[in-house]
Design a protein around this motif. Structure first.
Motif, PDB file in Angstrom:
ATOM      1  N   ARG A 940       0.999  -1.112   0.210  1.00 33.08           N
ATOM      2  CA  ARG A 940      -0.242   0.044  -0.165  1.00 33.08           C
ATOM      3  C   ARG A 940       1.006   1.413   0.139  1.00 33.08           C
ATOM      4  O   ARG A 940       2.018   1.114   0.448  1.00 33.08           O
ATOM      5  N   PRO A 941       0.485   2.352  -0.570  1.00 32.63           N
ATOM      6  CA  PRO A 941       1.444   3.537  -0.500  1.00 32.63           C
ATOM      7  C   PRO A 941       1.531   4.080   0.708  1.00 32.63           C
ATOM      8  O   PRO A 941       0.409   3.704   2.184  1.00 32.63           O
ATOM      9  N   TYR A 971       0.307   5.616 -10.314  1.00 29.08           N
ATOM     10  CA  TYR A 971      -1.305   5.139  -9.597  1.00 29.08           C
ATOM     11  C   TYR A 971      -2.111   5.181 -10.121  1.00 29.08           C
ATOM     12  O   TYR A 971      -2.299   5.820 -11.249  1.00 29.08           O
ATOM     13  N   THR A 972      -2.907   3.992  -9.548  1.00 26.69           N
ATOM     14  CA  THR A 972      -4.662   4.219 -10.168  1.00 26.69           C
ATOM     15  C   THR A 972      -5.400   5.071  -9.023  1.00 26.69           C
ATOM     16  O   THR A 972      -5.527   4.837  -7.813  1.00 26.69           O
ATOM     17  N   LEU A 973      -6.354   5.844  -9.113  1.00 19.81           N
ATOM     18  CA  LEU A 973      -7.314   6.468  -8.041  1.00 19.81           C
ATOM     19  C   LEU A 973      -8.467   7.244  -8.208  1.00 19.81           C
ATOM     20  O   LEU A 973      -8.420   7.141  -9.617  1.00 19.81           O
ATOM     21  N   LYS A1011     -15.103   9.907  -1.034  1.00 21.76           N
ATOM     22  CA  LYS A1011     -14.680   8.913  -0.658  1.00 21.76           C
ATOM     23  C   LYS A1011     -13.563   8.507  -1.904  1.00 21.76           C
ATOM     24  O   LYS A1011     -13.756   8.300  -3.656  1.00 21.76           O
ATOM     25  N   PHE A1012     -12.184   7.932  -1.716  1.00 17.53           N
ATOM     26  CA  PHE A1012     -10.994   7.966  -2.226  1.00 17.53           C
ATOM     27  C   PHE A1012     -10.298   6.598  -2.261  1.00 17.53           C
ATOM     28  O   PHE A1012     -10.697   5.957  -1.199  1.00 17.53           O
ATOM     29  N   TYR A1013     -10.365   6.430  -3.212  1.00 18.83           N
ATOM     30  CA  TYR A1013      -9.723   4.692  -2.927  1.00 18.83           C
ATOM     31  C   TYR A1013      -8.122   4.494  -4.273  1.00 18.83           C
ATOM     32  O   TYR A1013      -8.224   5.695  -5.186  1.00 18.83           O
ATOM     33  N   PHE A1014      -7.265   4.243  -3.621  1.00 16.06           N
ATOM     34  CA  PHE A1014      -5.632   5.022  -4.257  1.00 16.06           C
ATOM     35  C   PHE A1014      -4.521   3.258  -3.945  1.00 16.06           C
ATOM     36  O   PHE A1014      -4.288   2.906  -2.346  1.00 16.06           O
ATOM     37  N   THR A1027      -7.762   3.871   1.495  1.00 15.30           N
ATOM     38  CA  THR A1027      -9.198   5.224   1.345  1.00 15.30           C
ATOM     39  C   THR A1027      -9.464   5.928   2.116  1.00 15.30           C
ATOM     40  O   THR A1027      -8.482   5.923   3.498  1.00 15.30           O
ATOM     41  N   GLU A1028      -9.570   6.970   1.406  1.00 17.16           N
ATOM     42  CA  GLU A1028      -9.721   8.036   2.775  1.00 17.16           C
ATOM     43  C   GLU A1028     -11.339   8.524   2.343  1.00 17.16           C
ATOM     44  O   GLU A1028     -11.620   8.501   1.040  1.00 17.16           O
TER      45      GLU A1028
END
Length: 1188
Positions: A940-941, A971-973, A1011-1014, A1027-1028
């Protein structure tokens, strides 16, 4: 009470048998033939089966066989239907398709070898016959009542003669009596006939026993008419009215139907059955009796059959000759008949010739004596040829029934036949003369053990053979003197007899057979056993019905004999009932009934003798009993030690009062004053029905016993201790357990064992003999004796070498049994060699397979436990990742040659080596090998955070993964909106380059949560997602307007007025409900129709419709009448009237009343159908205040 004793005397039978047997020559010595088996002289055969004529013989060499038929040679080779069995002279004739008559005749078998010829009896072969009854027509028989009648059977002559019996058409035997009986010839005799004798099915049956066939005569019809019936018949024929006089049959004196006349004679052969018959007629029926004119009947051989009409004497002898008189008598007179019986005799043996074994130049006699009436003629033959026609032998002289041999010579062996004959039969006997020179040999089995009961006769066998005949002498134990004279008797056949054997006669006996050519001896053993005796006999018992009873039968017997206790009732078997429980020394009957009364006998049987005793049981009615009190039993008393043996003792006791609760068991404890003074140990338990126990003991213990009783209530106090019983020391019975052999150093062997206790030692001076030897190398044992230790170390042993070890117990009285052999190993050393040919195969980014060549077994220097692979991550192949040196170990048990390394870090450089290990430790490591793992997906980052939120934009910052696991490719966001109900919106996706660490998203919606997925990516794929969530900010003008409304004064006043109104309405609700009035249906209907009444909604606590399905709504209330008043006469009832259980009304947590209306408050339907028939529960003040 009765008591009987019996002892086995089996040796007497053995003794008598030895005296009667003919001389037996061992079959390994030369000897003439001896016929061992032959068919009977008169041989009746079944025509449906093959003919088998037996002839077997023994001899050395084995004899050959031949046959004669009707006096001439019978050439069996010329008849394909006849065969001779191998190694035998037995003939088998196949009669299939042949007439049996052609094989009838007189057969004789001859068995011969180079030393002589033996012949069999003349065997007369006849086939059994069961001929058919000749066809005849039986005319009906009409007889006058009272006269005699004979129904003739006259069966066809069969071989053997048939058995005759009379039956009716339904195969039921016709009843016989003193009036009606069957004669010996099969005819049916009526002394006088009666009307009931009329029937049409008198049938005579003949059963032929050999063929098991039955034939019948045609039925005979008998009609019995009285005088009146005969007069009517004659009058009808002759028109006469009084042809015969009126009345019943006239009485008449007895006369004999058989035999006829006043006297007769009868001849019978000795040994056969004499049957004399007298059948008389008369009216009334005569009674027949018998007497012997010149003596008495032989009581044990005489019987009277057929209602005294037949006299039968079996096994006739010359003394049975004489005159016999039968008398027939009725009330009118008597009549006599005399039968003169003469007894003749076919020849019978007085002394048969016996085989004779002579040494060269010895003398001997063959004696052949027979008797008969008339006296038989004695003739001799040699080897089947009349002796007068045989070769002359100067050493042989014939004198009537005796042949005398003088100075016999080698080669004069032969078989002699003695013939004894008269007009009624003949006898033939073979006896050989065998001229041999043979040293003695004892034929009785060596070391044979004879067992007898003390005070009974002992017979020790010494069967021997030799030529000249050996002389037998006996010795005992030390052989100091021959056994001759009291108490010993030496019999002619070598048997030694002791009239009254005693314990001192036990021991080893030596039988010595001696002749001029040599000597032979044999050892036998005599064991004199103690007799079986019943010490405590069963006693007479009177017991109430439904109670239990115990018969005791304590027995003393020789401990080496196996006893069997048997109980019988009234001399029969015990009932097959589980209520009867047989133990080793007692019989218990539970729930006694009247049928259990009787005499009970205990019988103790051993292999040599027995003893028995009886007692009677009387059952009485149970008396009424008072109230039963149950308590624990009293302790047993009177402990007694009997039947004392070195390793056992019998303990008996008297039970204490069981206090109405049967004793379930007795617990026997012991204390050892020698080893553990004052400590009691449980030894055994016995059932509550027993009062004795046979205790197995250990040597070298000072025993004291006590007994406790247990019932359903509890355990009794212990009995008083018994006297001390000391067992003598002895050699150990066992050896230490847990023997093991192992090494603690590379050059030693430690032998260990579990120490033995004082009880196990069996005596003082306990030591251990420790023995060892190198397996498959040493033949002899090395040993050392130690004491007070449980291990011994042997030094100077080769490394890890198998050893056989033993540990044997020793004390001052001897050594223990042969110990078991246990295999152990000396100590191990570290392995000497590292594995060779180490290779690795990388399977994927996290798994590798390591291969190696197993080390040679000799280099392991111990028990191979397995291999260990040491490996560590030297560094990452990515320049940004730090250096790691964390060593890991994987163990592979057993003789493995490969193993897997899981959980590797991708994109890394690893080093490893392999080591073998044993029980001592690890060997040297192989040279380090290295391998690289390929790329994997990244971790994970390291972080993801959101900064600079604005109305329509957000900034995201991140760090690269700690575990890149390869070269990052980007990276994928992904992100999406999330509304106030957590409903997710459409996903937006954004690809970012690998060298970026932040991004700003624009054109977002204001005041909206996202909501963010990274995640990061390598060439192998995408890594895990972090996630954040974050939200854009709200517009300032709109926010200001919302704040102004909330702070306006008119808005605050409106809210206060609404709250005050709700409070007033709540107070009114509470007051109305507390009045608790009852409302008639009419008032409720008026309430519903009141135009000024407006239902209140539940949200603002106004009155609404009541529903009993809505829970936890405390502000619903009952309605008041339309005029707003409550009348006293309608509200006299209190809350008690509404409750189900009086005045104890129950309230829920919200104050509502739980109970339903009952009685006067029964359910009523409202007009609108929406009202509940139950009054709502009152609201308590606290609930209302809490609501407000």
């Amino acid at each position: 009470m009765e008591r009987t004793t019996a002892r086995a005397t089996v040796f007497l039978m053995l003794f008598l048998g030895n005296l009667g047997n003919a001389l037996e020559v061992p079959l390994d010595l030369p000897q003439p033939p001896t016929i061992t088996h032959q068919s009977p002289k008169d041989f009746i055969i079944d025509p449906r089966e093959n003919i088998v004529i037996h002839c077997d013989a023994k001899g050395k060499p084995h004899p050959s066989f031949s046959w004669t038929r009707n006096g001439t040679h019978f050439d069996i080779d010329q008849d394909p239907k006849v065969t001779m069995r191998p190694h035998s002279g037995t003939l088998v004739v196949d009669i299939s398709g042949e007439k049996v008559e052609s094989y009838e005749g007189v057969y004789q078998c001859t068995a011969r070898n180079e030393h002589g010829t033996a012949v069999s009896n003349n065997i007369v072969i006849r086939q059994s016959r069961s001929p058919l009854w000749s066809k005849e027509r039986n005319e009906p028989i009409i007889v006058q009542e009272g006269v005699s009648l004979v129904l003739q059977c006259r069966p066809p002559a069969g071989l053997p003669p048939p058995i005759i019996f009379w039956m009716n058409i339904n195969f039921q035997r016709l009843p016989q009596s003193s009036r009606v009986s069957q004669a010996l010839n099969g005819d049916l005799y009526f002394s006088n006939v009666l009307k009931e004798d009329s029937r049409n099915d008198y049938i005579c049956y003949a059963r032929f026993p050999h063929t098991q066939t039955i034939q019948q005569k045609q039925p005979i019809t008998v009609t019995v008419l009285n005088l009146d019936a005969i007069n009517e018949t004659v009058a009808a024929l002759y028109n006469e009215t009084d042809f015969l006089s009126d009345g019943s049959a006239e009485e008449r004196r007895p006369t004999f139907l058989i035999p006829s006349g006043s006297s007769s004679s009868k001849m019978v052969l000795r040994g056969q059955v004499l049957e004399l018959e007298c059948i008389a007629e008369g009216l009334p029926t005569p009674e027949v009796s018998w007497s012997k004119v010149s003596g008495e009947f032989p009581a044990k051989r005489t019987s009277f059959l057929h209602f005294q009409k037949t006299l039968r004497i079996v096994d006739v002898s010359e003394a049975d000759a004489g005159e016999y008189r039968c008398t027939a008598r009725n009330r009118l007179a008597s009549v006599h008949h005399t039968i003169r019986v003469t007894v003749k005799a076919a020849p019978y043996w007085i002394s048969t010739p016996r085989n004779l074994v002579l040494a060269p130049r010895e003398r001997g006699n063959l004696i052949c004596r027979a008797s008969g009436t008339p006296k038989p003629t004695i003739t001799w033959a040699m080897n089947g040829i009349p002796i007068e026609n045989s070769p002359k032998d100067p050493s042989r002289k014939v004198e009537g029934d005796t042949i005398i041999f003088e100075e016999v010579q080698t080669g004069s062996s032969a078989v002699y036949q003695c013939h004894a004959s008269n007009e009624y039969g003949y006898l033939l006997s073979n006896a050989f003369v065998n001229v041999l020179s043979e040293t003695p040999r004892v034929l009785t089995p060596a070391n044979k053990v004879y067992q007898v009961i003390r005070n009974s006769r002992a017979l020790l066998d010494c069967s021997s053979f030799g030529s000249p005949i050996p002389k037998i002498t006996w010795f005992k134990d030390s052989r100091s003197s021959t056994l001759d004279g009291d108490p010993y008797v030496l019999h002619e056949n070598g048997t030694l007899e002791i009239h009254v054997a005693q314990a001192l006669n036990s021991g080893k006996y030596t039988c010595v057979a001696r002749n001029s050519l040599g000597i032979s001896e044999n050892h036998v053993y005599l064991e004199v056993k103690e007799p079986t005796r019943i010490l405590k006999q069963p006693e007479y018992k009177v017991v109430q019905r439904n109670r239990n009873v115990v018969f005791e039968c304590k027995v003393k017997h020789d401990p080496s004999l196996i006893p069997t206790m048997t109980w019988v009732k009234d001399n029969g078997e015990l009932p097959d009932d589980e209520r009867f429980v047989v133990d080793s020394d007692s019989l218990t009957i539970t729930d006694v009934t009247e049928n259990d009364a009787g005499t009970y006998t205990c019988i103790m049987i051993t292999t040599l003798d027995q003893d028995s005793a009886s007692a009677e049981l009387t059952v009485v009615e149970a008396a009424p009993t008072p109230a039963i009190v149950y308590e624990q039993p009293d302790p047993p008393t009177d402990l007694e030690l009997t039947d004392q043996k070195p390793r056992s003792v019998q303990l008996t006791w008297i039970p204490g009062d069981e206090h109405n609760s049967p004793i379930h068991m007795f617990v026997i404890q012991y204390a050892d004053s020698l080893h553990h003074h004052g400590h009691w140990h449980n030894l055994t338990v016995v059932p509550g029905t027993k009062t004795t126990a046979h205790l197995k003991l250990s040597p070298y213990v000072h025993y004291t016993f006590r007994v406790l009783a247990l019932n359903a209530v509890g355990l009794s106090n212990p009995s008083l201790p018994s006297r001390v019983y000391k067992t003598n020391p002895s050699a150990p019975d066992e050896n230490p357990s847990g023997v093991d052999g192992f090494g603690t150093e590379h050059d030693n062997l430690v032998i260990s064992w579990k120490p033995m206790s004082g009880h196990q030692a069996n005596g003082p001076g306990l030591q251990y003999k420790v023995m060892w030897r190198q397996k498959d190398v040493d033949k002899e044992w090395t040993s050392v004796t130690v004491a007070n230790v449980s291990k011994f170390m042997v030094s100077g042993t080769p490394t890890f070498t198998p050893y056989e070890v033993q540990v044997q117990a020793i004390n001052d009285y001897g050594i223990g049994p042969e110990p078991a052999v246990v295999t152990g190993h000396s100590g191990e050393d570290l392995p000497m060699q590292a594995p060779d040919t180490v290779q690795v195969l990388v399977l994927n980014s996290s798994l590798a397979e390591v291969h190696w060549e197993p080390v040679p077994p000799k280099t392991v220097r111990g028990r191979l436990k397995g291999y260990k692979v040491y490996y560590w991550r030297e560094r990452s192949l990515h320049k940004h990742n730090p250096h790691h040196v964390e060593q890991q170990v994987l163990t592979f048990s057993g003789n493995k040659s490969h193993g897997m390394l899981p959980g590797l870090q991708p994109y890394s450089l690893y080093l490893f080596n392999v080591r073998v290990f044993n029980g001592k430790g690890e060997g040297p490591a192989s040279s380090n090998q290295q391998f690289e793992t390929p790329e994997g997906v990244p971790g994970r980052p390291s972080f993801l955070r959101i900064t600079n939120p604005n109305l329509d934009s957000l900034t995201l910052e991140w760090g690269p993964p700690y575990d890149r696991n390869g070269r990052l490719t980007g990276y994928t966001l992904k992100y999406q909106t999330v509304n106030i109900s957590d409903v997710l919106g459409p996903v937006e996706e954004l690809a970012l380059p690998a060298n970026e660490t932040s991004v700003t998203l624009i054109n977002l919606k204001y005041s909206t949560r996202y909501k963010f997925y990274f995640n990061a990516k390598t060439g192998q794929g995408a890594g895990p997602v972090v996630t954040e969530e974050a939200a854009t900010i709200m517009d300032e003008a709109m926010a200001a307007r919302q704040v102004d409304i909330a702070t306006q004064g008119w808005f605050i006043g409106l809210m206060c007025a609404i709250a005050l109104l709700i409070l007033v309405l709540l107070i009114i609700c509470f007051i109305q409900r507390n009045k608790g009035g009852k409302y008639p249906v009419k008032e409720k209907e008026d309430a519903h129709t009141d135009p000024e009444f407006q239902p209140m909604k539940e949200d603002d606590c106004t009155f609404g419709e009541y529903s009993d399905t809505e829970d936890h709504k405390p502000l619903k209330g009952s309605r008041t009448p339309s005029n707003g008043t409550v009348h006293r006469d309608n509200s006299d009832d209190s809350l008690v009237d509404y409750g189900g259980d009086g005045g104890d009304g129950q309230f829920n947590e919200d104050g509502s009343f739980i109970g339903q209306y009952s009685g006067k408050s029964s359910a009523r339907d409202t007009a609108g159908g929406h009202e509940s028939s139950e009054a709502p529960s009152p609201v308590n003040t606290s609930a209302m205040n809490s609501f407000v």
